[in-house]
Scaffold this motif. Structure first.
Motif: not given
Length: 290
Positions: A45-52
């Motif tokens: 649900g948070h944009i960029g979770g996979e980036i983090a």
């Protein structure tokens, strides 16, 4: 302490549009020399979770490989803390400016000369399990405590264990690694030297645990659950219909020996194979510890 390990990974996207879990070593890329395992679950649900999750996983691994080049050498709490600082620094650079900041959980497992170091942030878990013949005699020696709203409510008696299973806000975590925060989240850190041949460790995201009861887990990791490949296969089948991404590293400790024993093994491996009187015995020992 020196170890001989065997490991299997699980890495499933499930019905989610993106895979937000990251693991180290990469899926299906375990090498016999690997002594570091990391699993991060990006915040859904948070944009960029996979980036983090990818950034933290890669940064931690890189930092530790640089600061501790000997996989089984010394490893201190300070080494971990410095690696975590490095991971926060790298994530800060990727901040997308969203009000709802990207973030990730963390589970961390490091084998080293003094034993094993475990660290975690969020609701992904690390287990240390000692198999018995059956689920009744299998022991969960250690498991991390979730940093989550549901767990906090359980601790203060606001909800029961049964209510927790279907709690509507089960996915809310109280600790995460996020960029450019006023105060950086700390990890829970522990060490153990109580590691025996036959023990298992498992790092897993919360998606693995959706339908997993403790008795299921104990049965899988009992001797009746078969070898490590069978255990990974059972967990994969049990999580087939889960709603979330789910990933895990399952690590079996095949042998444990102290530094003196390790040095003796090294000398054995360097022994001249042309010595016919010793070939049979030394060859047997080599096969055990190679």
């Amino acid at each position: 302490m020196k170890f001989k390990l065997k490991a299997c990974s699980i890495y499933e996207q499930g019905p989610r549009p993106k895979q937000e879990d990251s693991i180290y070593p990469p899926h299906n890329n375990f090498r016999n020399s690997d002594r570091l395992f990391i699993l991060c679950d990006g915040m859904g649900g948070h944009i960029g979770g996979e980036i983090a999750s990818n950034s933290v996983c890669e940064s931690l691994a890189k930092s530790i490989q640089q600061s501790c080049p000997d996989p089984e050498g010394a490893f201190t709490d300070e080494d971990f803390k410095n690696a975590l600082i490095s991971a926060f620094n790298e994530l800060d650079k990727l901040d997308n400016g969203e009000t709802k900041k990207m973030g990730t959980t963390l589970t961390f497992l490091k084998f080293h000369e003094d034993g094993v170091t475990i660290a975690h942030i969020g609701d992904s878990r690390v287990y240390h399990i000692r198999p018995g013949i059956s689920s009744e005699t299998t022991k969960i020696l250690f498991q991390t405590t979730d940093h989550s709203l549901v767990n906090d409510l359980l601790k203060v008696g606001e909800i029961t264990p049964e209510e927790a299973k279907n709690f509507s806000q089960k996915n809310i975590i109280t600790r995460a690694i996020q960029p450019n925060t006023e105060r950086r989240t700390r990890a829970d850190l522990c060490k153990t030297s109580d590691v025996k041949a036959g023990d298992y460790f498992m790092l897993c995201s919360d998606g693995i645990l959706e339908q997993m009861e403790e008795n299921n887990l104990k049965y899988i990791f009992s001797e009746r659950g078969g070898e490590i490949e069978n255990k990974a296969d059972m967990i994969t089948k049990l999580t087939m219909n889960n709603r979330d991404n789910h990933s895990a590293w399952i690590i079996k400790v095949e042998s444990v020996f102290d530094t003196d024993e390790a040095n003796n093994v090294k000398q054995i491996n360097e022994h001249d194979d042309t010595n016919t009187e010793s070939n049979g015995f030394w060859g047997f020992v080599k096969n055990i510890f190679k």
